[in-house]
Each structure stands twice: as structure tokens, then as C-alpha cells.
Design an enzyme around this catalytic site. Structure first.
Site, mmCIF file in Angstrom:
data_model
loop_
_atom_site.group_PDB
_atom_site.id
_atom_site.type_symbol
_atom_site.label_atom_id
_atom_site.label_comp_id
_atom_site.label_asym_id
_atom_site.label_seq_id
_atom_site.Cartn_x
_atom_site.Cartn_y
_atom_site.Cartn_z
ATOM 1 N N GLY A 172 0.841 -1.182 0.000
ATOM 2 C CA GLY A 172 0.000 0.000 0.000
ATOM 3 C C GLY A 172 0.875 1.230 0.000
ATOM 4 N N GLY A 173 0.287 2.366 0.330
ATOM 5 C CA GLY A 173 1.038 3.598 0.260
ATOM 6 C C GLY A 173 2.153 3.675 1.284
ATOM 7 C CG MET A 174 1.789 5.229 4.495
ATOM 8 S SD MET A 174 3.150 6.391 4.230
ATOM 9 C CE MET A 174 2.368 7.569 3.159
ATOM 10 N N GLY A 175 3.354 0.804 3.279
ATOM 11 C CA GLY A 175 3.974 -0.437 3.713
ATOM 12 C C GLY A 175 3.877 -1.533 2.675
ATOM 13 C CG ASP A 184 -9.110 2.236 6.129
ATOM 14 O OD1 ASP A 184 -10.029 2.681 5.396
ATOM 15 O OD2 ASP A 184 -7.994 1.927 5.691
ATOM 16 C CB VAL A 187 2.119 -7.343 3.556
ATOM 17 C CG1 VAL A 187 1.966 -8.603 4.407
ATOM 18 C CG2 VAL A 187 1.399 -6.175 4.230
ATOM 19 C CE LYS A 217 1.144 -2.086 6.958
ATOM 20 N NZ LYS A 217 -0.181 -1.685 7.477
#
Length: 557
Positions: free
Chosen positions: A77-80, A194, A82, A97
């Protein structure tokens, strides 16, 4: 994480727009909403063979904190990112992650991103519930937190919804599990903030797991939202959060209501072409009433999507309604379609249904049996159609009738100049039913074969050789071969063809079931049902095909 209405952006990228307060809700039609590819994917198998090293992702094989060996990327995703990894200390596979923060972000936002990951780990670790992913460890590498979690083998609900929608019972079952995770979080003073299909994992043995507590708000801790904005997926954010009001458990329940609506109706009720329009629809638009969800499930969805959080049902009421939808009373016995042959048994399936209200249950109305080498097709319309189905009378030119789920829509044919073809499709596009009649008296060039079996072989050869109009890939080659069947005592033919769609960007494994019957006057009648061959909806597609075939009626014998 998606902006769900515009280009994809980082999950923690702030969003700030000039918004208008709620107006009286205005009913709006369902907007089209095909789900984008989710960022979480099924765990891939480890590469094998001498060429494996050539296809490894950068970072594969790296050892984290002296014990976690990275094997393969699962998603990002935008910040991590996996990873699937192996904990070499205890010899088990885990999910790790990795924090990935763009270098261009200001130092404050980078610090916030790392702190969110630490809070994600703390939030999930505080919860003891089977529907919350277990956090095993937080490994600090170069002052950055790497979260080590249990590896949930499966796929996201967002991924599953690309193939079709959920039936009421399955949606309610998943909703109950997500609700349990939210109840545990709320009891611990944690708001998830979320809840969306991409953050709901469907694991093995019917397990449902709520993931990604990365933007969770923990009671007593400072809010990390950057100045002038908020984080989350716009189409799932409750109105009070859009207006900057203090959220509570009702805000997470709103998001659950949006998830249930999208899962059963096939469209997201608030998604628009851009993020500001999406947020305005959250504030002002009243979604069309659920068409597929009925009874208690419809009551849950409608109640949770109330703009006023004080009027939304609480968790106990939601649980009672979802339980009623997931475990309805057993239906009264229905008359089964008669078949001639040993071993016949009703077909009953209560799981996933394709498309909005397309299929609730086949119940005991559809029965098929094999006799010797022939398929015996049940007497058409001898008993009631499956619940939620409709008999389509196709007129004198087609000379037949067909039963399809009542929510299937009639398709237009650009090449149907003589009115001898008709198609019906699930609104999600997962299943299509096509009927066709070739009239012998109009066959001036003598192209109609002299039997149903000859027609089946001709169609099979054309498709196999790539000369058929269907979207069939050459590689792998389609598989199938016609077999003899009977229809009302007359000779017929059938073929079930396995193929892969020709779209190189999104190949799909599909299956087509054909049935052919030639009347005494030489007219050729065909029915075909096209549905997914693998995945979450394959069995349900085959059940729909069986029901269509069992209730197919030809006027001329």
C-alpha cells in the site's frame, strides 16, 4: 490504500476539501462500481527450480531482526509492503509488514507514519478475538518498526467481490465476524476507522479476519491526523468524520453498513468519479434501497447508513439482525422436479450468489441424474422455479422459454437482425445465459447440421480452432468434447467447455455449458451458460447452469 474515487494514493495521505453540511438526502441511482484490484493478494508459492533466483523480488531472502527471512511479497500500500516470511527461530511462516515511507515526505509526516505502524501493532496486539489478526512481534530495524503478524492464507473480500456479489447468508456471516472484531476493539477503546472490503480477509476454514489497524484511534492517545485533513477511504467514512466531529463506535458500524451494501448489491453506494464528489455523496446522498438484501439484512444496512449516528442501531441490535439473516428458519419442503433415474437428489446451495438478487437458493427445485451415458434433463417447468427466478417467454420467433434469476438483465445484440437469439446476464457480468434458434426453413445455404450432435461437434471444432466469436485464448487450449443427451425423449447433445479468456491483462478461467436439441422439423435450438470455472463462485455458477438446463423449454419437438 485507495482513494476510492480518484487515483490511488497513500493510505495516510491527508485529504482536505471545502465541504457543505448535509442537505436533506436525495435518492440517487446505483453508480457503476467495479472493484479495483486490491493491494492484498493470495500468498504466492515460493519459487522453485534453477530459474527461481531470476524472478525474486528485491529484498527476498533478507533476514530481519536476526530471525525473519523474507520469502515473497504479498502486497503493498502507500505506507507499507507485506511480505511472506519464515520465522527461523520457531520454524513457522508469518506475515511481515515493512514500513515504506516516501523520501519526499516532510519529517513530521514520516514520523507520523512510523508511529501509526507502532499503534497498529499495539491496537491489534491488545485484542484477543479470532477475527483480528494476531501480532507476534515488532522488530525495529534502522529505527523503523516492522510488524510481524500471523499469516492468514486467503484473499480479501475486495478481491472476492471482483467476481460477483455475496448472497444474504454469506454476507451476514462475514458481517457477524467483522462485527465481533469491532466489538472487541471498541471494548478496548479502539476505533478501527478504515473498515472496507480490502481490509477484510477471507481465510481458510471460513475464517474472517479484520486487518489493518494502521489508522486506528486508541483512546487516550494523540490524534495523528495531519493538519487540515483526515485519513481513510472516502466512500467508507462516516458523515460525522467527514464533518470533523468526534467519531465513536457508530462510525465504524457505518463503514460496516457500506461494506454490506457493496457486498450484496454489487455497487458502492457513495463512490463517485472523484474524492470531493464521493465525500459530498456521503454527506448528502441517500442510496437506493437494497435490492438483493431483504428482511433483517436490509434492515441492518438501511439502519447503519443513517446520517445521524444517534439513530444507527447499536452493536447488539446489529448482531441480532445479522444472526437472523445468517441463520434463517428452514424453508418449508418444496416439490422437486421429477427425473427418471436412480440416485437423483435435490441440489441445495446456500452460499455465495452471483449478482444482485440473481440467486438466493436453488433449494430442492432442481434435480439432475445420470443414466448410463446419457444426461436426462428434467421435465421443463414440471415444478416451481428456484426462489428468486423468473420464467422468460421468448416469443414465437425463438420458440422457447428459459428460467433465469429474476435480477438477470436482457442484453442487446448488435448482430441479432432476425430475432432468433436472446441473452440474459447477471448485473456483475459473472454469468451469462444465451439462447439461439436456427430455423431450417430459412437455411437456404444448408449450413445447419443434420443433428444436435453434429452441431455440437461443429461448434466445438470452431471454438477449439480459434474461429469462434467467443473471447477464448489459444493458450491454454480449451477443453471439452460433446456427449449425447436426451431432451423430452428426443436426441440431444451437450458440451461443457473449459477455457481461459483472451484478455492478456486480466485472463479469467471460465466454463461454458452448451445444450443442443433438434426438433423434428430440423430447427436447431441451443442454450449456453457461461460462468467462472475457478474461484469463489465456480460451484454457484454450475448450479445456475443446472437450473437453467433443467427448466429450458422448447415449443417444437
Amino acid at each position: 490504500m485507495s482513494s476510492n474515487g480518484g487515483p490511488r494514493k497513500g493510505s495516510d495521505e491527508p485529504t482536505s476539501f471545502g465541504l457543505q453540511p448535509p442537505n436533506p438526502p436525495v435518492a440517487v441511482p446505483h453508480p457503476g462500481n467495479p472493484y479495483a484490484a486490491p493491494t492484498q493478494v493470495v500468498a504466492p508459492r515460493a519459487p522453485a527450480g534453477p530459474a527461481a533466483a531470476d524472478v525474486r523480488e528485491p529484498g527476498t531472502g533478507r533476514l530481519i531482526a536476526g530471525r525473519y527471512r523474507l520469502i515473497a511479497k504479498l502486497g503493498h500500500g502507500g505506507m507499507g509492503t507485506v511480505w511472506r516470511a519464515k520465522d527461523e527461530t520457531v520454524d513457522r511462516e508469518v506475515a511481515v509488514k515493512e514500513p515504506r515511507v516516501p523520501d519526499h515526505l516532510p519529517e513530521r509526516e514520516r514520523d507520523n507514519a512510523f508511529e501509526r505502524m507502532r499503534r497498529e501493532a499495539r491496537a491489534a496486539a491488545r485484542l484477543d478475538h479470532p477475527a483480528v489478526v494476531n501480532v507476534h512481534d515488532v522488530a525495529v530495524v534502522d529505527d523503523q518498526p516492522w510488524i510481524v503478524m500471523e499469516l492468514v492464507r486467503g484473499r480479501s473480500l475486495g478481491d472476492a467481490l471482483q467476481e460477483g456479489t455475496l448472497g444474504a447468508r454469506e454476507a451476514a456471516r462475514i458481517g457477524l465476524e467483522v462485527l465481533g472484531a469491532l466489538e472487541a476493539a471498541h471494548a478496548a477503546g479502539i476505533l478501527h476507522r478504515d473498515v472496507k472490503p480490502d481490509n477484510v480477509l477471507l481465510g481458510r476454514h471460513d475464517r474472517v479476519v479484520l486487518t489493518d489497524f494502521g489508522i486506528a484511534q486508541i483512546e487516550g492517545e494523540t490524534n495523528l491526523t495531519d493538519t487540515g485533513g483526515f485519513v481513510g477511504s472516502p466512500e467508507y467514512i462516516a458523515p460525522e468524520r467527514v464533518l470533523g466531529q468526534r467519531p465513536g463506535p457508530a462510525s465504524d458500524l457505518w463503514s460496516l453498513g457500506v461494506v454490506l451494501y457493496a457486498a450484496t448489491e454489487g455497487v458502492s453506494p457513495f463512490r463517485r468519479s472523484n474524492t470531493p464528489a464521493t465525500l459530498q455523496s456521503v454527506l448528502n446522498a441517500a442510496p437506493a434501497p437494497p435490492a438483493s438484501a431483504q428482511g433483517p439484512l436490509a434492515e441492518v444496512i438501511t439502519g447503519l447508513l443513517d446520517k445521524d449516528p444517534a439513530r444507527r442501531p447499536d452493536a447488539s441490535r446489529v448482531r441480532a439482525l445479522l444472526d437472523a439473516a445468517a441463520n434463517p428458519p428452514a424453508p418449508a419442503p418444496t416439490q422437486a422436479v421429477r427425473v427418471d433415474g436412480p440416485g437423483a437428489a435435490p441440489v441445495s446451495r446456500w452460499g455465495v450468489r452471483l449478482g444482485r438478487n440473481a440467486w438466493i437458493t436453488l433449494g430442492a427445485a432442481v434435480v439432475a441424474a445420470a443414466v448410463a451415458s446419457y444426461l436426462v434433463i428434467a421435465e421443463p417447468f414440471a415444478g416451481p422455479l428456484p426462489e428468486g427466478w423468473k420464467k422468460q417467454e421468448l416469443g414465437a420467433k425463438l420458440g422457447m422459454a428459459v428460467g433465469v434469476p429474476s435480477a438477470f438483465v436482457k442484453l442487446k445484440h448488435a448482430d441479432d437482425w432476425d430475432g432468433t437469439t436472446e441473452s440474459f446476464a447477471d448485473p456483475s457480468g459473472a454469468v451469462t445465459v444465451h439462447v439461439d434458434r436456427d430455423i431450417k426453413a430459412e437455411d437456404e445455404e444448408g449450413v445447419i447440421p443434420d443433428s444436435a450432435m453434429a452441431t455440437a461437434w461443429a461448434d466445438w471444432e470452431l471454438l477449439k480452432d480459434g474461429e469462434y466469436s467467443r473471447d477464448v485464448a489459444d493458450t491454454p487450449a480449451p477443453k471439452g468434447e460433446p456427449v449425447a443427451t436426451e431432451y423430452k425423449g428426443g436426441k440431444a447433445a451437450e458440451n461443457t467447455i473449459a477455457y481461459t479468456s483472451a484478455d492478456p491483462q486480466n485472463p479469467r478461467e471460465r466454463e461454458i455449458r452448451y445444450v443442443y436439441y433438434m426438433a423434428r422439423n430440423g430447427d436447431m435450438y441451443k442454450v449456453s451458460i457461461d460462468y467462472p470455472r475457478t474461484g469463489h463462485f465456480a460451484d454457484e455458477g454450475r448450479d445456475i447452469a443446472r437450473a437453467v438446463v433443467a427448466n429450458w423449454e422448447v415449443d417444437q419437438l
